[in-house]
Design a protein around this motif. Structure first.
Motif, PDB file in Angstrom:
ATOM      1  N   PHE A 390       0.713  -1.189  -0.186  1.00 15.97           N
ATOM      2  CA  PHE A 390       0.135   0.140  -0.090  1.00 15.97           C
ATOM      3  C   PHE A 390       0.822   1.221  -0.115  1.00 15.97           C
ATOM      4  CE2 PHE A 390       0.868  -1.249   4.324  1.00 15.97           C
ATOM      5  CZ  PHE A 390       1.235  -0.163   5.097  1.00 15.97           C
ATOM      6  N   PHE A 391       0.318   2.330  -0.632  1.00 13.83           N
ATOM      7  CA  PHE A 391       1.025   3.559  -0.463  1.00 13.83           C
ATOM      8  C   PHE A 391       0.659   4.315   0.878  1.00 13.83           C
ATOM      9  CE2 PHE A 391       0.998   2.706  -5.032  1.00 13.83           C
ATOM     10  CZ  PHE A 391       2.043   3.739  -5.435  1.00 13.83           C
ATOM     11  N   SER A 392       1.647   5.006   1.269  1.00 15.63           N
ATOM     12  CA  SER A 392       1.427   5.522   2.498  1.00 15.63           C
ATOM     13  C   SER A 392       2.183   7.110   2.655  1.00 15.63           C
ATOM     14  CB  SER A 392       1.883   4.884   3.877  1.00 15.63           C
ATOM     15  OG  SER A 392       1.877   5.425   5.022  1.00 15.63           O
ATOM     16  N   GLU A 393       1.460   7.912   3.443  1.00 13.07           N
ATOM     17  CA  GLU A 393       2.268   9.426   3.397  1.00 13.07           C
ATOM     18  C   GLU A 393       3.561   9.142   4.574  1.00 13.07           C
ATOM     19  OE1 GLU A 393       0.118  13.402   2.900  1.00 13.07           O
ATOM     20  OE2 GLU A 393      -1.150  11.972   4.089  1.00 13.07           O
ATOM     21  N   VAL A 394       3.313   8.305   5.651  1.00 11.59           N
ATOM     22  CA  VAL A 394       4.256   8.027   6.449  1.00 11.59           C
ATOM     23  C   VAL A 394       5.056   6.826   6.620  1.00 11.59           C
ATOM     24  CG1 VAL A 394       2.913   9.794   7.923  1.00 11.59           C
ATOM     25  CG2 VAL A 394       2.613   7.283   8.034  1.00 11.59           C
ATOM     26  N   ARG A 395       6.183   6.676   7.244  1.00 12.86           N
ATOM     27  CA  ARG A 395       7.049   5.624   7.307  1.00 12.86           C
ATOM     28  C   ARG A 395       6.704   5.051   8.806  1.00 12.86           C
ATOM     29  NH1 ARG A 395       8.631   1.219   6.436  1.00 12.86           N
ATOM     30  NH2 ARG A 395      10.827   0.408   6.486  1.00 12.86           N
ATOM     31  N   HIS A 396       5.891   3.986   8.919  1.00 12.48           N
ATOM     32  CA  HIS A 396       5.247   3.571  10.097  1.00 12.48           C
ATOM     33  C   HIS A 396       6.288   2.852  11.021  1.00 12.48           C
ATOM     34  CE1 HIS A 396       1.338   4.261   7.741  1.00 12.48           C
ATOM     35  NE2 HIS A 396       1.261   4.782   8.863  1.00 12.48           N
ATOM     36  N   LYS A 397       6.073   3.340  12.378  1.00 10.09           N
ATOM     37  CA  LYS A 397       7.076   2.330  13.330  1.00 10.09           C
ATOM     38  C   LYS A 397       5.964   1.400  13.893  1.00 10.09           C
ATOM     39  CE  LYS A 397      10.620   4.937  12.794  1.00 10.09           C
ATOM     40  NZ  LYS A 397      11.721   4.386  12.170  1.00 10.09           N
ATOM     41  N   PRO A 398       6.320   0.398  14.575  1.00  8.41           N
ATOM     42  CA  PRO A 398       5.378  -0.444  15.158  1.00  8.41           C
ATOM     43  C   PRO A 398       4.382  -0.022  15.852  1.00  8.41           C
ATOM     44  CG  PRO A 398       7.580  -1.553  15.131  1.00  8.41           C
ATOM     45  CD  PRO A 398       7.699  -0.006  14.788  1.00  8.41           C
ATOM     46  N   ASN A 430       8.181  -3.141   5.686  1.00  8.46           N
ATOM     47  CA  ASN A 430       9.186  -3.066   4.523  1.00  8.46           C
ATOM     48  C   ASN A 430       8.878  -2.323   3.603  1.00  8.46           C
ATOM     49  OD1 ASN A 430      10.844  -5.076   5.791  1.00  8.46           O
ATOM     50  ND2 ASN A 430       9.542  -6.706   5.059  1.00  8.46           N
ATOM     51  N   ILE A 431       9.698  -1.768   2.593  1.00  8.54           N
ATOM     52  CA  ILE A 431       9.488  -0.680   1.703  1.00  8.54           C
ATOM     53  C   ILE A 431       9.775  -1.421   0.104  1.00  8.54           C
ATOM     54  CG2 ILE A 431      10.559   1.431   0.575  1.00  8.54           C
ATOM     55  CD1 ILE A 431       8.657   2.162   2.939  1.00  8.54           C
ATOM     56  N   TYR A 432       8.879  -1.180  -0.512  1.00  4.83           N
ATOM     57  CA  TYR A 432       9.080  -1.550  -2.051  1.00  4.83           C
ATOM     58  C   TYR A 432       9.782  -0.192  -2.609  1.00  4.83           C
ATOM     59  CZ  TYR A 432       6.978  -5.775  -3.458  1.00  4.83           C
ATOM     60  OH  TYR A 432       6.585  -7.156  -3.745  1.00  4.83           O
ATOM     61  N   VAL A 576       5.683   3.048  -0.582  1.00  6.49           N
ATOM     62  CA  VAL A 576       4.864   1.826  -0.937  1.00  6.49           C
ATOM     63  C   VAL A 576       5.403   0.770   0.171  1.00  6.49           C
ATOM     64  CG1 VAL A 576       4.590  -0.057  -2.655  1.00  6.49           C
ATOM     65  CG2 VAL A 576       5.276   2.505  -3.232  1.00  6.49           C
ATOM     66  N   GLU A 577       4.583   0.691   1.187  1.00  8.70           N
ATOM     67  CA  GLU A 577       4.885  -0.204   2.183  1.00  8.70           C
ATOM     68  C   GLU A 577       4.208  -1.654   2.053  1.00  8.70           C
ATOM     69  OE1 GLU A 577       5.569   2.218   6.492  1.00  8.70           O
ATOM     70  OE2 GLU A 577       3.533   2.523   5.608  1.00  8.70           O
ATOM     71  N   THR A 578       4.933  -2.562   2.557  1.00  8.39           N
ATOM     72  CA  THR A 578       4.339  -3.929   2.379  1.00  8.39           C
ATOM     73  C   THR A 578       4.432  -4.747   3.631  1.00  8.39           C
ATOM     74  OG1 THR A 578       4.837  -6.122   1.100  1.00  8.39           O
ATOM     75  CG2 THR A 578       6.663  -4.718   1.419  1.00  8.39           C
ATOM     76  N   ILE A 579       3.775  -5.987   3.909  1.00 11.32           N
ATOM     77  CA  ILE A 579       4.120  -6.657   4.984  1.00 11.32           C
ATOM     78  C   ILE A 579       4.993  -7.741   4.581  1.00 11.32           C
ATOM     79  CG2 ILE A 579       1.760  -6.175   6.232  1.00 11.32           C
ATOM     80  CD1 ILE A 579       0.825  -8.949   4.961  1.00 11.32           C
ATOM     81  N   ARG A 580       5.301  -8.035   3.193  1.00  7.29           N
ATOM     82  CA  ARG A 580       6.013  -8.986   2.679  1.00  7.29           C
ATOM     83  C   ARG A 580       7.379  -9.105   3.378  1.00  7.29           C
ATOM     84  NH1 ARG A 580       3.172 -10.572  -2.163  1.00  7.29           N
ATOM     85  NH2 ARG A 580       1.899  -8.954  -2.923  1.00  7.29           N
ATOM     86  N   THR A 581       8.079 -10.080   3.634  1.00  8.96           N
ATOM     87  CA  THR A 581       9.285 -10.381   4.080  1.00  8.96           C
ATOM     88  C   THR A 581      10.374 -10.541   3.071  1.00  8.96           C
ATOM     89  OG1 THR A 581       8.929 -12.690   4.658  1.00  8.96           O
ATOM     90  CG2 THR A 581       8.661 -11.152   6.312  1.00  8.96           C
TER      91      THR A 581
END
Length: 591
Positions: A390-398, A430-432, A576-581
């Motif tokens: 997904f696209f996101s405006e922020v770099r998320h911390k846990p 993670n980041i694409y 472009v954040e992802t839950i993929r490892t």
């Protein structure tokens, strides 16, 4: 069935004879008239004595195959738990027709098993002859006995019957209880003539001394008169070896193949095998839909009354509070409307009637857009719309850094499913790839080459979709239609009568968002991208826009150069954040 017997007189012959008589009556004497009358009467008498073939009379080549099962069940007393069964199968075929007589060749075999007797087998290959008019046996051996003796065949009747009529099968008179009833035979509903016979008899044999009541039903094809099925039910009550006992004796016969149609009850068939499964699927899907998209009440570190729910089409968004997005808040309503028109999924996170986060899953691009600062809110929205990337405006911390956990402490953190306390520099996803958000706060009209670029028309969409497919491997018909439906400004670049580029812009009040600039690979580095940019800025300025933003991937240096050339400056980032490892190969398309 095709007729075999021919009448001695036809309608044409009757008309001809009557016409001749009419012409000769005036000259013939009364004696001749009497003679003619006697001759005609004799002729008609012979005609009436000729057997007239009924509808569905048997013909050479007619056949059926069958399977049958006879068994004892529901035993009580001496028959409690007792099992007995005989299975059989066979084939009957008319191999010869001689006037009124039909010769049937049949084969059958059966196997008998029970709890008290050894398994037995038998088979037979023989012929019988019967009347095609009356159905009576003429000669032969059938059903393990020498049949002739005023008995009728069990596998065929004259189908021209009415309810209440008596029809002979073997040596019993069955009553016609239905001329178009439905019988389930081999899992299919067949339309049939139903014949019923019921009775009582006393049994004194190897089974014991019983009083038996039974009902036997034959089901015959409504057109040919041949058998479709038989259902025999018998209930026995009495004594076996001195013990009071009961059991049911059941016989089920079904044709498995035939030369005749065995008409289906199409209404019932459609209901059971089409409408019922569709209903079940609809019920399952409806239940899944209700559960899947039911609002979810969750508690996070920052929100104790958060509701994650689907944003329904046509419903206004919850109140904006500045906590959803830094750059996209002016466009949120428009983004949601376009997503609904394209058939995409939209969800919102709400707390005290305020919009905390919004998520859109773009089905054609197979990617989401989640606008929420809070990581827990983002994760709940991600799960709700069902996206991995997904696209996101922020770099998320846990979640919030440890220093901000307050009274929750380590226990509170673990209660959210995280295995251990995070450190401040840990990222939740993670980041694409990353994109720059560039802003132009003072749009100026730009002259553009109108011989190359013009405003997009609806008729241009097929060519635009084809170009999109070539560049991004997806056509996006629904998406492009949604853009034009909701008033997006579209422009196309045309060379040699062919669309070689396109671009869109969204305008909400004085705010504009430029997106989807695309040029065919073979026409790049020719200034087409700049012309599309000039055209959009010029048109937007004329429409009253004063502020514009655009998102461009960091790797797309040519587009970044074009944007900065026209006064756009970097102001933020899209991730472009992802839950993929593990990184997978895929095209990232921004909507």
């Amino acid at each position: 069935m095709e007729k075999i017997f021919q009448r001695f007189i036809t309608t044409e012959n009757s008309n001809r004879i009557c016409e001749e008589m009419k012409q000769k009556t005036e000259t013939f004497s009364s004696t001749k008239i009497v003679l003619i009358f006697i001759y005609l009467l004799t002729y008609l008498s012979i005609f009436l004595l000729i057997p007239i073939e009924c509808k569905g009379a048997p013909n050479k080549g007619d056949f059926f195959t069958y399977e049958a099962r006879e068994y004892i069940t529901n035993g009580e007393g001496g028959y409690a738990g007792y099992d007995e069964e005989m299975k059989s199968s066979g084939r009957y075929e008319i191999v010869e027709v001689n006037g009124e007589e039909a010769v049937v060749h049949y084969t059958w075999a059966w196997t008998y098993t029970s709890d008290t007797e050894p398994t037995a087998h038998a088979s037979r290959d023989d012929r019988i002859t019967f009347s095609r008019i009356t159905g009576e046996y003429i000669s032969g051996f059938d059903l393990d006995e020498n049949i002739p003796g005023r008995k009728n065949v069990w596998f065929w009747i004259n189908p021209n019957v009415e309810i209440g009529e008596r029809v002979k099968i073997l040596d019993k008179e069955y009553e016609v209880t239905g001329t178009r009833v439905t019988v389930w035979s081999k899992y299919l509903p067949r339309t049939a003539i139903e014949l019923t016979y019921s009775g009582t008899f006393h049994r004194d044999d190897d089974y014991g001394r019983f009083t038996a009541t039974y009902t036997d039903k034959y089901y015959m094809d409504i057109e040919s008169g041949y058998i479709i099925a038989e259902r025999y039910y018998e209930h026995d009550e009495g004594y076996s070896e001195g013990y009071y006992s009961e059991f049911d004796w059941i016989f089920e016969f079904d044709t498995t193949d035939s030369s005749y149609d065995r008409n289906l009850d199409y209404l019932l068939f459609s209901g059971v095998y089409i409408l019922l499964p569709l209903g079940v699927v609809g019920l399952v899907y409806g239940t899944y839909y209700l559960v899947r998209w039911a609002p979810r009440h969750v508690t996070t570190m920052n929100y104790s009354d958060l509701v994650i729910r689907r944003q329904k089409k046509g419903k206004p968004l919850p109140t904006l509070c500045g906590r959803t997005s830094q750059f996209f808040e002016p466009f949120l309503e428009d983004m949601v409307n376009k997503a609904h028109s394209a058939g995409d999924r939209v969800a919102v996170a709400v707390s005290n009637n305020y919009l905390i986060g919004i998520a859109i899953y773009h089905k054609d691009a197979k990617i989401g857009t989640i606008l929420a600062n809070d990581t827990d809110v983002t994760e709940h929205l991600r799960k709700y719309i069902g996206t991995k990337d997904f696209f996101s405006e922020v770099r998320h911390k846990p979640i919030s850094p440890p220093s901000q956990l307050g009274v929750y402490g380590a226990f509170g953190y673990a209660s959210y499913g995280y295995p251990k306390m995070p450190t401040a520099d840990v990222d939740a996803y993670n980041i694409y790839e990353t994109h720059k958000i560039l802003v132009n706060e003072s749009i100026q009209p730009e002259a553009y080459d109108t011989s190359i670029v013009r405003i997009m028309k609806k008729e241009d969409l097929p060519a635009v979709c084809e170009l999109s497919k070539k560049v991004y491997k997806l056509k996006g018909e629904k998406w492009f239609n949604a853009l034009l439906k909701h008033g997006d400004l579209g422009v196309v670049a045309i060379l040699n009568g062919k669309i070689v580029g396109f671009a869109f812009a969204t305008l909400v009040n004085e705010y504009a968002r430029l997106h989807s600039l695309t040029v065919a690979p073979a026409y790049r580095s020719r200034g087409i991208g700049k012309e599309l940019m000039r055209a959009r800025l010029s048109l937007l300025s004329n429409l009253g826009a004063t502020w514009a933003m655009v998102e461009i991937a960091d790797w797309n240096l040519p587009s970044l150069r074009i944007a900065t050339t026209f006064g756009f400056q970097p102001r933020g980032k899209m991730y472009v954040e992802t839950i993929r490892t593990k990184r997978v190969k895929r095209d990232i398309v921004r909507r």
